[in-house]
Write a protein that holds these residues in place. Structure first.
Motif, short mmCIF file in Angstrom:
data_model
loop_
_atom_site.label_atom_id
_atom_site.label_comp_id
_atom_site.label_asym_id
_atom_site.label_seq_id
_atom_site.Cartn_x
_atom_site.Cartn_y
_atom_site.Cartn_z
N THR A 178 -6.14 0.17 1.11
CA THR A 178 -6.07 1.47 0.46
C THR A 178 -5.69 2.55 1.47
O THR A 178 -6.10 2.51 2.64
CB THR A 178 -7.41 1.85 -0.18
OG1 THR A 178 -8.44 1.83 0.82
CG2 THR A 178 -7.77 0.87 -1.28
N ASP A 179 -4.91 3.50 1.00
CA ASP A 179 -4.55 4.67 1.80
C ASP A 179 -5.81 5.51 1.99
O ASP A 179 -6.40 6.00 1.03
CB ASP A 179 -3.47 5.46 1.06
CG ASP A 179 -3.11 6.77 1.75
OD1 ASP A 179 -3.42 6.92 2.94
OD2 ASP A 179 -2.50 7.63 1.09
N SER A 180 -6.23 5.68 3.24
CA SER A 180 -7.52 6.30 3.51
C SER A 180 -7.43 7.71 4.05
O SER A 180 -8.15 8.59 3.61
CB SER A 180 -8.31 5.43 4.50
OG SER A 180 -9.44 6.09 5.00
N VAL A 205 0.86 -1.18 0.00
CA VAL A 205 0.00 0.00 0.00
C VAL A 205 0.90 1.23 0.00
O VAL A 205 1.74 1.39 0.89
CB VAL A 205 -0.92 0.02 1.23
CG1 VAL A 205 -1.82 1.25 1.19
CG2 VAL A 205 -1.75 -1.24 1.31
N ILE A 232 -5.07 2.96 6.97
CA ILE A 232 -5.18 2.08 5.81
C ILE A 232 -6.40 1.20 5.99
O ILE A 232 -6.55 0.52 7.02
CB ILE A 232 -3.92 1.21 5.66
CG1 ILE A 232 -2.71 2.11 5.41
CG2 ILE A 232 -4.08 0.21 4.52
CD1 ILE A 232 -1.40 1.41 5.54
#
Length: 734
Positions: free
Chosen positions: A365-367, A289, A355
């Motif tokens: 996913t980078d949140s 990620v 994440i």
């Protein structure tokens, strides 16, 4: 569905899911209270009851947190609602009866339902729920301390291997990862039975976390770039999976999803590795990620940069996300790269990244990214048992912040938590926080049940008996990390550890043009023992560790450790000027600590006993001499770094200087100080400007005219041999 004060999920107990009643709001003889759970699960129906004395003809209305209202039928006192998103909400009820009216409200914390088997994570401190004990490692003293959490007293101090970094509890066993000698120590939590797993010293284990499925633990091998599976029954490492450079923090989910932080980032992004380990016999790396660097954010409350030194990792109780933390290093600003100069407020700051994890075998996913104002790097984090709150530690600022787990708004803080906090643990009820302050040599205990008041120190337990450092070196270590000291940093952002955590380098290239230099690749401190390898920095602009007083006063905005009148006496206010040694106990202590960093460690590339590797290394050493490399990288130090009789440094132009190389002390840069070659395996990218990602690029792409050793005629096999030799240079080569 959760209904009424006793409506509790099967995963909860009275400690983790308390019920609450809304505020009474009497009007005349009419009263109203709301009964319902204080925690609701997002996307699940939760029910609340109106308790009133209005009789059977009373009418009840509900105002949900989104502003919608609901009028209940006559005689109905219960209403249910599904909250789509997590976070704290306030719901309200009103009742009308006999010409009177009453209102009440109730605070509800909406969370995702915790998993039946919760994820685990690495930490320097671990809570043993079975025995109500706390275990904490002490890297400098080579031991693990055991504390009775109920009586808050010392149980034992147990010697382990060299430089233990994290500890995990699984199946009645405490697993301790010892980075210095490449070992794991397995200690029975009840009977004290002690087993040791010895790996190659170059493995450098760091993070260890229990597998929630039982029977095993997972560990990161930082130097060798591997994930290791520990079989607790046999006391062996049964699997080693290559996952790439610098793995450190680790979190394990019950379905076999493993998240791993890379400690150091590239210029452009941090990364978190995801591994699918549902099959213990054959874990596979799913991918990485990416956490790209931030740009366009420089201000007094945020800054550009990339998340680096990422050790902290905290999984949410539901297992749907992990929060990682470190230091946001500004690799964007600088007067060569941009029109934004670095300032004490924009160079670096603590930050976290969230994440979102997918199903097993998928990449997260980078949140969400959250910076902290006036605080240095994040060293540890832990979720509350229900997942509504995260406790976050800042080691240099000596602060623990409690933040809302969804908005990241501050919910409270604890100040003066001790020197170099590197671990946090909560009891199962989430009411007691254990803070491991490694350079205070203690575990500090705080009640955090009510954060509306500042938590006070309930107890402090010393983790060591005999101090392994001299008083001066210990003071220097504390100063090295102390961003809260106004002499070190203007606003608690920066300390020496900001670029040199653990004495290492961050492997980033900073734009120091405004400091009279240029683009500069951070040089590690470990192994160099202060000035034992010669002058400091690529341009040899410091001749004593005490010269860092200039960086402290300028780039870090601190007031400095020398009185102004002393600093401005003679030529002391210039580097390479009159000596500063002996004028400040703090600067001398800092120099003593940096001077104590005399070990490079063991290269993970070593294959001692392997005839093919040993032969390649011998050929590479011969090639090193034939190419003329030993002319500058000379002797056992592998450097000719020194000052001549007139205190001028010996600098070399090896063909790598360019417009970005800048100056030396504001004047023309004629060459570079020769760095030692020891420890090369962990210091990529290479060269003063970081322009070579690999040694092959140093030897081939960045040396077309053979100004940096005669390497242009070497065959690929000869280059392989030379690299084998160079990457093997460690303590054992002394």
């Amino acid at each position: 569905m959760a209904c009424g004060p006793s409506a509790v999920s099967p995963n909860q107990d009275a400690a983790t899911a308390p019920t609450d009643a809304g505020r009474d709001a009497p009007l005349g003889r009419l009263t109203l209270a709301i009964e319902g759970p204080s925690f609701a699960f997002a996307r699940q129906s939760t029910c609340f009851r109106a308790v009133h004395d209005g009789g059977p003809d009373a009418r009840v209305s509900v105002v949900w947190a989104d502003g919608t209202t609901e009028d209940l039928a006559l005689g109905v006192i219960e209403a249910c609602h599904t909250y789509p998103y997590p976070g704290p909400v306030v719901m309200g009820m009103s009742v009308d009866a006999r010409g009177m009216h009453a209102d009440a409200t109730l605070l509800v914390r909406v969370v995702f339902e915790p998993a039946v088997t919760r994820p685990t994570a690495s930490s320097s401190i671990a809570y043993d729920a079975a025995l109500d004990r706390v275990w904490a490692v002490e890297p400098d003293a080579d031991l693990v301390t055991v504390i009775d959490a109920a009586t808050r007293t010392l149980v034992a101090r147990i010697p382990v291997g060299d430089r233990p970094r994290t500890v995990a509890i699984a199946d009645g066993v405490a697993i301790v990862a010892c980075q210095g000698d490449g070992s794991f120590h397995l200690i029975g939590t009840g009977d004290g039975a002690h087993r040791t797993i010895a790996l190659d010293a170059g493995a450098a284990p760091f993070g260890v976390a229990a597998d929630p499925r039982g029977g095993h633990a997972w560990a990161t091998l930082q130097a060798s770039g591997e994930l290791a599976l520990i079989d607790l029954a046999s006391g062996t490492v049964s699997t080693r999976l290559a996952i790439g450079r610098d793995p450190r923090g680790i979190s394990v989910r019950a379905d076999g999803t493993i998240s791993i932080t890379r400690w150091r980032s590239t210029q452009d992004a941090a990364t978190v590795v995801v591994v699918d380990a549902h099959d213990l016999s054959s874990p596979t790396m799913v991918g990485e990620v990416l956490l790209p660097r931030d740009e366009g954010l420089d201000s007094d409350t945020d800054s550009d940069g990339v998340l680096s030194f990422v050790s902290a990792i905290a999984p949410s109780p539901d297992g749907g996300r992990v929060v990682v933390g470190g230091l946001k290093a500004n690799t964007v600003a600088g007067t060569y790269r941009s029109d934004h100069p670095l300032s004490s407020q924009t160079t670096a700051r603590g930050a976290t990244a969230e994440i979102l994890l997918g199903d097993l075998g998928t990449l997260g996913t980078d949140s969400f990214r959250h910076p902290f104002d006036d605080l240095d790097a994040v060293s540890a984090a832990v979720f509350s048992p229900m997942g509504e709150r995260i406790f976050v530690a800042m080691p240099g600022a000596e602060v623990v912040i409690a933040v809302d787990a969804f908005s990241f708004d501050s919910a409270g803080s604890i100040d003066q938590t001790g020197h170099a906090v590197d671990g946090l643990a909560l009891d199962p009820a989430g009411t007691t926080l254990f803070v491991h302050a490694s350079l205070s040599r203690s575990v500090r205990i705080y009640s955090v049940a009510d954060l509306s008041i500042n938590p006070s120190l309930a107890a402090e337990i010393s983790t060591i008996e005999t101090e392994p450092m001299t008083p001066e070196v210990l003071l220097g270590a504390q100063i090295f990390h102390a961003s809260r000291d106004p002499r070190m940093s203007r606003t608690r952002y920066l300390s020496c550890a900001s670029c040199h955590e653990d004495g290492e380098g961050d492997n980033l290239v900073w734009d120091f043009t405004q400091r009279g230099e240029g683009l500069r690749n951070t040089i590690p401190l470990v192994g160099r023992a202060g000035t034992a390898h010669g002058p400091i920095h690529w341009s040899a602009n410091f001749d004593e560790v005490q010269d860092f007083e200039h960086d402290i006063r300028n780039g870090q905005g601190g007031t400095g450790f020398l009185p102004d009148d002393v600093f401005h006496t003679g030529t002391r206010d210039t580097t390479l000027g009159d000596p500063k040694a002996g004028l400040s106990p703090e600067l001398d202590a800092l120099a003593a600590y940096v001077g104590s960093l005399a070990s490079f460690g063991t290269s993970p590339t070593r294959r001692d006993g392997d005839p093919a590797w040993e032969a390649a290394r011998v050929r590479g050493e011969a090639r090193f001499g034939a190419a003329g490399c030993a002319t500058c990288h000379a002797g056992s130090r592998y450097t000719d770094s020194a000052f001549d009789g007139s205190h001028a440094p010996l600098l070399h132009d090896v063909g790598t200087l360019g417009a970005a190389s800048g100056s030396r002390l504001g004047a023309t840069l004629t060459g570079l100080d020769t760095p030692t070659l020891r420890g090369l395996w962990s210091t990529a990218p290479y060269l003063h400007d970081g322009s070579a990602a690999t040694l092959r690029e140093v030897l081939r792409d960045r040396n077309p005219s053979d100004a940096h050793g005669v390497t242009s005629t070497l065959t690929p096999t000869e280059l392989d041999d030379l690299e084998t030799f160079l990457l093997s240079l460690d303590d054992a080569a002394l």
